[in-house]
Design a protein around this motif. Structure first.
Motif, PDB file in Angstrom:
ATOM      1  N   LEU A 253      22.913   1.846  66.655  1.00 33.32           N
ATOM      2  CA  LEU A 253      23.936   2.566  65.907  1.00 33.32           C
ATOM      3  C   LEU A 253      24.077   2.017  64.491  1.00 33.32           C
ATOM      4  O   LEU A 253      24.312   2.783  63.543  1.00 33.32           O
ATOM      5  N   ASP A 260      24.508  11.850  60.240  1.00 36.58           N
ATOM      6  CA  ASP A 260      25.703  12.628  60.499  1.00 36.58           C
ATOM      7  C   ASP A 260      25.768  12.969  61.985  1.00 36.58           C
ATOM      8  O   ASP A 260      24.919  12.539  62.777  1.00 36.58           O
ATOM      9  N   ALA A 261      26.779  13.748  62.388  1.00 36.50           N
ATOM     10  CA  ALA A 261      26.973  14.057  63.803  1.00 36.50           C
ATOM     11  C   ALA A 261      25.763  14.774  64.384  1.00 36.50           C
ATOM     12  O   ALA A 261      25.336  14.491  65.517  1.00 36.50           O
ATOM     13  N   ALA A 262      25.179  15.696  63.621  1.00 35.52           N
ATOM     14  CA  ALA A 262      24.009  16.419  64.125  1.00 35.52           C
ATOM     15  C   ALA A 262      22.827  15.479  64.316  1.00 35.52           C
ATOM     16  O   ALA A 262      22.062  15.602  65.284  1.00 35.52           O
ATOM     17  N   LEU A 264      22.991  12.237  65.000  1.00 37.40           N
ATOM     18  CA  LEU A 264      23.250  11.408  66.174  1.00 37.40           C
ATOM     19  C   LEU A 264      23.017  12.193  67.464  1.00 37.40           C
ATOM     20  O   LEU A 264      22.483  11.658  68.441  1.00 37.40           O
ATOM     21  N   ASP A 265      23.431  13.464  67.474  1.00 36.02           N
ATOM     22  CA  ASP A 265      23.177  14.298  68.645  1.00 36.02           C
ATOM     23  C   ASP A 265      21.682  14.422  68.908  1.00 36.02           C
ATOM     24  O   ASP A 265      21.232  14.358  70.065  1.00 36.02           O
TER      25      ASP A 265
END
Length: 295
Positions: A253, A260-262, A264-265
């Motif tokens: 991490l 960004d969130a995308a 990380l997904d």
């Protein structure tokens, strides 16, 4: 692994790993993290039981609501006489998505591996081409000094999905070693069907170098991009060097801090779902009774 010991194991002492490690142990090791499910990568079970490993894993999957594992990467020796028959048998098992077959490697950078079973062996390389008929991907597991060679070989298989294991195993963290690693990673990333597993950051003699590991994660993601990277715990191997799974996760991490969130997904489930062809939306509830102490 429990019956024999290999003094040349690439991380050093692995006695702590010579024990049963099934879904219950996996979930205990990852307590506190939301594990949706796993993809099992062949674990060097007896090479006379390559297909039996599939069936064993299918039984575990059935008992855990098709989660542990959801899918599997199986093994076949590219030079074994019954290669095609074993590949066909794997293809009959719905749980199998790909193959990991490791080439013979040189022990260190600057040396060339030659002969049967190497990346320079046409008969062995023919086995890579045999995967396409079954829709299998190939998990590429070589250390950093073979990455460029692998990229040269894989240029002849432009449609084959390839999963580079363990960030390309940058085991030499010197400036020269990292230059060689980056060159190989960039050559592999130039092949559009190639992705990378962000996993196994340990070093020989069971060393864990947090600062260097963060750099490796950051540069791996920079070279491939999050949409071509997938997290892999590599348990139980990872904790031969890292103190625990929390440290592995915190390191990754930290290296992925710019995502960004995308992104990380993609790193933590999206890329894996795409490459290994997983339908995560249809997973049934986890039957906790299947993970009880009496199993």
């Amino acid at each position: 692994m429990q019956d024999e010991y290999n003094e040349d194991f690439f991380l050093g002492d692995y006695n702590a790993m010579r024990r049963t490690f099934l879904p219950r142990e996996y979930l205990a090791a990852t307590a506190g993290w939301d594990i949706i499910g796993t993809v099992h990568c062949e674990a060097e079970r007896s090479r006379s039981e390559q297909v039996a490993e599939d069936d064993f894993l299918q039984g575990l999957s059935d008992a855990t609501g098709e989660r542990f594992p959801i899918a599997a990467v199986a093994h076949v020796g590219f030079l074994q006489a019954d290669r095609d028959e074993v590949l066909a048998a794997h293809a009959q098992r719905a749980i199998v998505r790909g193959i990991r077959s490791k080439p013979v490697i040189a022990p260190r950078a600057g040396e060339r591996a030659t002969g049967a079973g190497t990346l320079h062996d046409p008969e062995w390389v023919e086995g890579i081409g045999a995967l396409a008929a079954h829709g299998f991907s190939w998990d590429l597991r070589v250390p950093y000094h073979h990455l460029a060679e692998a990229a040269d070989v894989l240029a002849d298989f432009p449609d084959l999905p390839v999963v580079v294991n363990h960030c390309g195993l940058p085991l030499d963290r010197s400036d020269a070693g990292l230059r060689l690693w980056r060159d190989g990673m960039e050559r592999l990333a130039a092949l559009p069907q190639t992705v990378v597993k962000v996993s196994e950051l340990g070093l020989y003699r069971n060393r864990w170098n947090r600062a260097s590991n963060e750099v490796v994660v950051r540069e791996t993601l920079s070279i491939f991009g999050a949409d071509r990277a997938l997290f892999a715990s590599n348990l139980p191997v990872a904790t031969l060097t890292a103190p625990d799974v929390d440290e592995v996760m915190d390191t990754i991490l930290a290296g992925a801090a710019g995502l960004d969130a995308a992104g990380l997904d993609a790193l933590f489930h999206g890329t894996a779902a795409r490459v290994y062809r997983l339908d995560l939306s249809s997973l049934p509830d986890l039957p906790t009774a299947a993970l009880s102490e009496d199993r």
